[in-house]
Design a protein around this motif. Structure first.
Motif: not given
Length: 278
Positions: A110, A112, A125, A153-154, A157, A211, A214
């Motif tokens: 990911c 960021y 992640q 990735c979300t 986070s 980011m 997705e």
């Protein structure tokens, strides 16, 4: 001789007396004219004052119209549809947010991108299975199933931020009740902005990094159905910490990451929506 002198003196005295009487009459006449002039001046000044007041004083009908206009402004008792986008009338404070541990297995890289000097989550992640998000509010508990496999990735986070208490004590700052039907949250600075009387400042905060989007839906009607938990952004590649809860089927451009689905507590959001927006 003496008699003539006496006559002259008497004549002089009479002349002086007549002159004195004339002077006294003229003095009195001047006094009268000054008095009349003073009264006239006062009358003129009074008329000028009356004209000035009539022209420049606030009109009573205008004041009434202003009051009527103010009274027609939307209030808490009116239909939410009168204010389709604003701060929720019913304050929604997130007391705490927690994320369950991600499943082990596949991982994703990911990116960021920092926007400040804030530390970012790890680049690697988990990318398998689902996680459970629990949002405790003063109005009730909301739970959601997070699609970690498709939005790693979300999800990563949120796991990172929730573990730091980032969302705790924050306030949901935006409710839409016409066209799109969402409650937006996730700005850590929104509560302070709202409490200080600066609603325009709510919705500007973020985690200090961004980011890419997705797990985007198709371009279709109701592509963000009721119960969807999705991410807000300010354009491509600007997803941060702000998210929205969809409480009624909504059609949007397919630009917003779908993070997961609400599994319980949707009625909490629907009740907030029913109360309307300010």
């Amino acid at each position: 001789m003496a008699s003539k002198q006496s006559q002259r003196m008497a004549a002089r005295q009479q002349l002086q007396q007549r002159m004195a009487e004339k002077a006294e009459r003229e003095r009195k006449q001047r006094t009268v004219w000054w008095s009349i002039g003073g009264v006239g001046a006062l009358v003129v000044l009074g008329l000028l004052a009356w004209v000035a007041f009539t022209v420049f004083a606030p009109d009573e009908e205008s004041d009434s119209a202003s009051d009527d206009t103010a009274s027609t402004a939307p209030s808490e008792e009116e239909s939410p549809a009168t204010v389709p986008d604003g701060v929720p009338v019913e304050p929604v404070i997130i007391d705490s947010m927690t994320m369950s541990e991600p499943e082990s297995g596949e991982t994703a890289e990911c990116a960021y991108t920092p926007t400040t000097g804030t530390e970012t989550p790890p680049a690697e992640q988990p990318a398998s299975g689902v996680q459970e998000m629990t949002i405790e509010t003063g109005l009730g508990t909301i739970t959601a199933e997070i699609d970690t496999a498709n939005a790693p990735c979300t999800a990563g986070s949120f796991t990172y931020l929730a573990g730091q208490g980032y969302f705790d004590g924050s306030q949901c700052h935006r409710l839409t009740t016409e066209g799109i039907f969402v409650l937006q949250c996730g700005d850590p600075d929104a509560r302070a902005a709202l409490e200080s009387g600066n609603p325009q400042g709510a919705g500007m905060g973020g985690p200090g990094y961004q980011m890419a989007e997705e797990n985007l839906p198709e371009e279709a009607e109701n592509n963000y159905p009721a119960g969807t938990l999705a991410m807000a952004n300010a354009g491509a590649g600007t997803t941060g910490s702000q998210f929205f809860l969809v409480y009624e089927d909504t059609s949007l451009p397919a630009d917003y990451t779908i993070l997961g689905q609400i599994t319980s507590g949707l009625e909490v959001v629907q009740e907030v929506a029913a109360a309307g927006a300010m």
